[in-house]
Design a protein around this motif. Structure first.
Motif, PDB file in Angstrom:
ATOM      1  N   GLN A 122     -17.404  22.853   8.884  1.00  0.00           N
ATOM      2  CA  GLN A 122     -17.562  21.586   9.737  1.00  0.00           C
ATOM      3  C   GLN A 122     -18.607  20.824   9.209  1.00  0.00           C
ATOM      4  O   GLN A 122     -18.821  19.629   9.320  1.00  0.00           O
ATOM      5  CB  GLN A 122     -17.560  21.926  11.153  1.00  0.00           C
ATOM      6  N   ARG A 154     -18.630  16.947   8.550  1.00  0.00           N
ATOM      7  CA  ARG A 154     -19.455  16.018   9.003  1.00  0.00           C
ATOM      8  C   ARG A 154     -20.407  15.233   8.015  1.00  0.00           C
ATOM      9  O   ARG A 154     -20.494  13.944   8.041  1.00  0.00           O
ATOM     10  CB  ARG A 154     -20.468  16.560   9.772  1.00  0.00           C
ATOM     11  N   THR A 185     -18.441  15.427  18.973  1.00  0.00           N
ATOM     12  CA  THR A 185     -18.033  16.795  19.214  1.00  0.00           C
ATOM     13  C   THR A 185     -16.778  16.977  18.174  1.00  0.00           C
ATOM     14  O   THR A 185     -16.266  16.039  17.450  1.00  0.00           O
ATOM     15  CB  THR A 185     -17.305  16.715  20.630  1.00  0.00           C
ATOM     16  N   GLU A 186     -16.152  18.220  18.227  1.00  0.00           N
ATOM     17  CA  GLU A 186     -14.981  18.651  17.262  1.00  0.00           C
ATOM     18  C   GLU A 186     -13.907  17.557  17.741  1.00  0.00           C
ATOM     19  O   GLU A 186     -13.035  17.413  16.841  1.00  0.00           O
ATOM     20  CB  GLU A 186     -14.744  19.875  17.658  1.00  0.00           C
ATOM     21  N   THR A 187     -13.891  17.133  18.860  1.00  0.00           N
ATOM     22  CA  THR A 187     -12.389  16.359  19.486  1.00  0.00           C
ATOM     23  C   THR A 187     -12.756  14.666  19.622  1.00  0.00           C
ATOM     24  O   THR A 187     -11.853  14.421  20.043  1.00  0.00           O
ATOM     25  CB  THR A 187     -11.986  17.180  21.031  1.00  0.00           C
ATOM     26  N   SER A 199      -9.698  13.615  14.256  1.00  0.00           N
ATOM     27  CA  SER A 199     -10.986  14.362  14.601  1.00  0.00           C
ATOM     28  C   SER A 199     -11.606  15.427  13.731  1.00  0.00           C
ATOM     29  O   SER A 199     -10.422  15.799  12.769  1.00  0.00           O
ATOM     30  CB  SER A 199     -10.627  15.095  16.123  1.00  0.00           C
ATOM     31  N   ILE A 200     -12.608  15.951  14.002  1.00  0.00           N
ATOM     32  CA  ILE A 200     -13.094  16.922  13.201  1.00  0.00           C
ATOM     33  C   ILE A 200     -12.266  18.205  13.408  1.00  0.00           C
ATOM     34  O   ILE A 200     -12.002  18.773  12.112  1.00  0.00           O
ATOM     35  CB  ILE A 200     -14.554  17.136  13.413  1.00  0.00           C
ATOM     36  N   ALA A 201     -11.865  18.456  14.490  1.00  0.00           N
ATOM     37  CA  ALA A 201     -11.010  19.484  14.827  1.00  0.00           C
ATOM     38  C   ALA A 201      -9.546  19.347  13.954  1.00  0.00           C
ATOM     39  O   ALA A 201      -9.051  20.328  13.272  1.00  0.00           O
ATOM     40  CB  ALA A 201     -10.584  19.757  16.180  1.00  0.00           C
ATOM     41  N   THR A 248     -10.142  19.925  10.265  1.00  0.00           N
ATOM     42  CA  THR A 248     -10.248  21.371   9.992  1.00  0.00           C
ATOM     43  C   THR A 248      -9.036  22.010   9.870  1.00  0.00           C
ATOM     44  O   THR A 248      -9.091  22.790   9.046  1.00  0.00           O
ATOM     45  CB  THR A 248     -11.533  21.908  11.015  1.00  0.00           C
ATOM     46  N   SER A 249      -8.289  21.858  10.946  1.00  0.00           N
ATOM     47  CA  SER A 249      -6.816  22.637  10.998  1.00  0.00           C
ATOM     48  C   SER A 249      -5.994  22.213   9.743  1.00  0.00           C
ATOM     49  O   SER A 249      -5.625  23.209   9.287  1.00  0.00           O
ATOM     50  CB  SER A 249      -6.157  21.991  12.089  1.00  0.00           C
TER      51      SER A 249
END
Length: 78
Positions: free
Chosen positions: A2, A6, A23-25, A65-67, A70-71
């Protein structure tokens, strides 16, 4: 991972806010990222993580999103 995402968002996302504060979301598009910037983010992610996003992953939801980023990267690495 992450932290790297970022850093890429900070360098290529053209965000209106500091990527470190998200935030992650957090919705990256609501944070100022444009479709054009998302292409630059995608190319930087491919270079950083040595992956290639297939056509079926080239959609807004993958980069929102970051999440979700990442996924997607985790799926490509497996």
């Amino acid at each position: 991972m992450q932290d790297k995402i970022r850093k890429i968002l900070k360098e290529h996302g053209r965000l209106a806010v500091d990527a470190a504060t998200l935030t992650e979301t957090s919705d990256l598009y609501q944070s100022g990222m444009t479709s054009h910037a998302s292409v630059n983010v995608m190319l930087a992610l491919e270079g950083e993580f040595d992956v290639e996003f297939p056509d079926n992953m080239l959609k807004r939801s993958v980069f929102e999103s970051i999440a979700s980023i990442t996924s997607a990267i985790n799926q490509l690495k497996n």
